[in-house]
Design a protein around this motif. Structure first.
Motif, PDB file in Angstrom:
ATOM      1  N   GLY A  50       0.728  -1.207  -0.036  1.00 18.32           N
ATOM      2  CA  GLY A  50      -0.186  -0.067   0.210  1.00 18.32           C
ATOM      3  C   GLY A  50       0.732   1.289   0.039  1.00 18.32           C
ATOM      4  O   GLY A  50       2.075   1.112  -0.180  1.00 18.32           O
ATOM      5  N   ILE A  51       0.215   2.288   0.190  1.00 20.88           N
ATOM      6  CA  ILE A  51       0.788   3.660   0.430  1.00 20.88           C
ATOM      7  C   ILE A  51      -0.074   4.598   1.127  1.00 20.88           C
ATOM      8  O   ILE A  51      -1.217   4.359   1.339  1.00 20.88           O
ATOM      9  N   VAL A  52       0.894   5.433   1.862  1.00 18.26           N
ATOM     10  CA  VAL A  52       0.043   6.349   2.762  1.00 18.26           C
ATOM     11  C   VAL A  52       0.688   7.705   2.437  1.00 18.26           C
ATOM     12  O   VAL A  52       1.805   8.082   2.255  1.00 18.26           O
ATOM     13  N   THR A  53      -0.051   8.830   2.252  1.00 21.60           N
ATOM     14  CA  THR A  53       0.351  10.080   1.974  1.00 21.60           C
ATOM     15  C   THR A  53      -0.271  11.043   2.819  1.00 21.60           C
ATOM     16  O   THR A  53      -1.179  10.742   3.775  1.00 21.60           O
ATOM     17  N   GLU A  54       0.372  12.354   2.772  1.00 21.21           N
ATOM     18  CA  GLU A  54      -0.283  13.429   3.618  1.00 21.21           C
ATOM     19  C   GLU A  54      -1.696  13.542   3.361  1.00 21.21           C
ATOM     20  O   GLU A  54      -2.256  13.549   4.743  1.00 21.21           O
ATOM     21  N   ARG A  55      -2.105  13.593   2.410  1.00 20.56           N
ATOM     22  CA  ARG A  55      -3.395  13.679   2.510  1.00 20.56           C
ATOM     23  C   ARG A  55      -4.446  12.494   2.903  1.00 20.56           C
ATOM     24  O   ARG A  55      -5.325  12.639   3.791  1.00 20.56           O
ATOM     25  N   ASP A  56      -3.800  11.206   2.943  1.00 21.76           N
ATOM     26  CA  ASP A  56      -4.525  10.084   3.814  1.00 21.76           C
ATOM     27  C   ASP A  56      -4.456  10.433   5.357  1.00 21.76           C
ATOM     28  O   ASP A  56      -5.317   9.973   5.940  1.00 21.76           O
ATOM     29  N   ILE A  57      -3.393  10.941   5.836  1.00 19.48           N
ATOM     30  CA  ILE A  57      -3.330  11.442   7.238  1.00 19.48           C
ATOM     31  C   ILE A  57      -4.158  12.498   7.571  1.00 19.48           C
ATOM     32  O   ILE A  57      -4.794  12.276   8.580  1.00 19.48           O
ATOM     33  N   THR A  58      -4.268  13.354   6.587  1.00 20.59           N
ATOM     34  CA  THR A  58      -5.411  14.478   6.949  1.00 20.59           C
ATOM     35  C   THR A  58      -6.664  14.091   6.959  1.00 20.59           C
ATOM     36  O   THR A  58      -7.382  14.174   7.993  1.00 20.59           O
ATOM     37  N   HIS A  59      -6.973  13.296   5.972  1.00 25.21           N
ATOM     38  CA  HIS A  59      -8.607  12.873   5.704  1.00 25.21           C
ATOM     39  C   HIS A  59      -9.072  11.603   6.444  1.00 25.21           C
ATOM     40  O   HIS A  59     -10.065  11.431   6.906  1.00 25.21           O
ATOM     41  N   ARG A  60      -7.992  10.683   6.683  1.00 26.11           N
ATOM     42  CA  ARG A  60      -8.534   9.538   7.593  1.00 26.11           C
ATOM     43  C   ARG A  60      -7.860   9.318   9.038  1.00 26.11           C
ATOM     44  O   ARG A  60      -8.304   8.515   9.562  1.00 26.11           O
TER      45      ARG A  60
END
Length: 148
Positions: A50-60
């Motif tokens: 998988g991948i984790v991005t800054e956007r994932d951290i902000t939204h999820r």
């Protein structure tokens, strides 16, 4: 000339990868330390999960009130993400990113091992370089003295 992901966009890259049980907090610290905006999530053999991005951290995580210290990456990562191969073209990568609204793509080898993570910025810098070369060549052709 059609630019390829490796070596035209990225060459050797130390991939920052974590496993699924790593915490979001650990990922944020790694992103900050390495000045990156995405982390590959891999198994014990560096194979892409998988991948984790800054956007994932902000939204999820943050938007949902989750605690980054005890939230594992497996809870927020994008599983089986779109990816690139080293020989994929820069243009194909840009088209994929634009069509899917993606800013980061892992680059994997034939064994699904992560060898790089490419950002839209990386691709745009390469595209701009090619455009500038084309402009310089066109300018030279337009204004060069005629050969006798």
């Amino acid at each position: 000339m059609q630019r390829r992901i490796i070596p035209d966009v990225v060459s050797a890259q130390d991939v920052v990868a974590l496993n699924t049980s790593s915490s979001v907090h650990t990922a944020v610290q790694a992103m900050s330390t390495h000045n990156i905006a995405a982390i590959a999530v891999t198994d014990g053999n560096q194979r892409l999960l998988g991948i984790v991005t800054e956007r994932d951290i902000t939204h999820r995580v943050l938007a949902c009130g989750l605690n980054p210290l005890n939230t594992p990456l497996s809870d927020i990562m994008t599983e089986n993400p779109e990816h690139l191969r080293p020989t994929d073209s820069c243009l194909d990568a840009i088209e994929l990113m634009l069509s899917r609204n993606i800013r980061h793509l892992p680059v994997i080898d034939m064994d699904r091992r992560v060898i790089a993570v490419v950002s839209m910025r990386d691709l745009l810098e390469t595209a701009l370089e090619v455009l500038n070369i084309d402009i310089d060549e066109a300018r030279y052709d337009a204004f060069a003295p005629e050969e006798e």
